[in-house]
Design an enzyme around this catalytic site. Structure first.
Site, PDB file in Angstrom:
ATOM      1  N   CYS A 194     171.041  12.604  29.035  1.00  0.00           N
ATOM      2  CA  CYS A 194     171.001  11.653  29.717  1.00  0.00           C
ATOM      3  C   CYS A 194     170.716  10.422  28.859  1.00  0.00           C
ATOM      4  CB  CYS A 194     169.672  11.756  30.650  1.00  0.00           C
ATOM      5  SG  CYS A 194     168.962   9.864  31.392  1.00  0.00           S
ATOM      6  N   CYS A 202     167.736   8.197  29.127  1.00  0.00           N
ATOM      7  CA  CYS A 202     166.586   8.971  28.727  1.00  0.00           C
ATOM      8  C   CYS A 202     166.320   8.975  27.199  1.00  0.00           C
ATOM      9  CB  CYS A 202     166.768  10.390  29.063  1.00  0.00           C
ATOM     10  SG  CYS A 202     166.890  10.761  30.824  1.00  0.00           S
TER      11      CYS A 202
END
Length: 175
Positions: free
Chosen positions: A98, A101
């Site tokens: 991600c 993230c």
């Protein structure tokens, strides 16, 4: 009045072998890739060690050796939530693939340094702890839970990339 010529005439290229050979050895002396034997005997842990003011959680493992934010399992997180704490707990649900993230991880590291004695920040990999992430209703990544040490206060949940100042405001004002 006569118009001026705008034609550009570049200088002659210097491509003679003697010109190149006179410049090449000098250039190689300053190469970034030139290997020189190291005389230093410092280990990697000596170079990367960091002094911390407070101890990080005894459980879990670091995502990287020099990080303050630890990756914990679902069981370890549940023990932290149920246990007694004097500081807020921030849980980051993330995935290694991600992009947001990864950006959030950098911000959380800065917060971990800034709030080293005043907050506990941990991570949960949603790929490793799928059921726990589902039980915590993680739908988008990254998802943060801000849990107050005061059990009478509700947890605050955010989803997606949020600015570091918003995280500071939540920690300072709402927990």
């Amino acid at each position: 009045m006569q118009a001026a010529s705008l034609a550009f005439h570049p200088p002659a290229l210097r491509t003679s072998p003697s010109y190149l050979s006179s410049k090449l050895p000098h250039h190689l002396n300053y190469s970034l890739f030139k290997h020189a034997p190291s005389t230093s005997t410092l280990s990697l842990t000596q170079v990367l060690s960091r002094n911390t003011i407070c101890k990080p959680p005894a459980v879990g493992k670091y995502v990287r050796e020099d990080y303050l934010v630890k990756k914990l399992s679902a069981k370890e997180i549940q023990e932290l939530i149920k246990g007694e704490r004097n500081v807020p707990l921030i849980i980051d649900f993330y995935a290694t693939w991600c992009g947001p993230c990864i950006l959030m991880a950098q911000e959380l590291e800065m917060l971990a340094v800034e709030y080293e004695n005043n907050a506990l920040i941990v991570k949960v990999d949603t790929d490793d702890e799928y059921e726990f992430a589902r039980d915590m209703q993680v739908r988008g990544l990254p998802t943060l839970y801000f849990i107050s040490p005061d059990s009478s206060k509700d947890a605050i949940r955010t989803e997606g990339l949020i600015p570091i100042q918003m995280m500071r405001d939540i920690i300072d004002n709402d927990l």
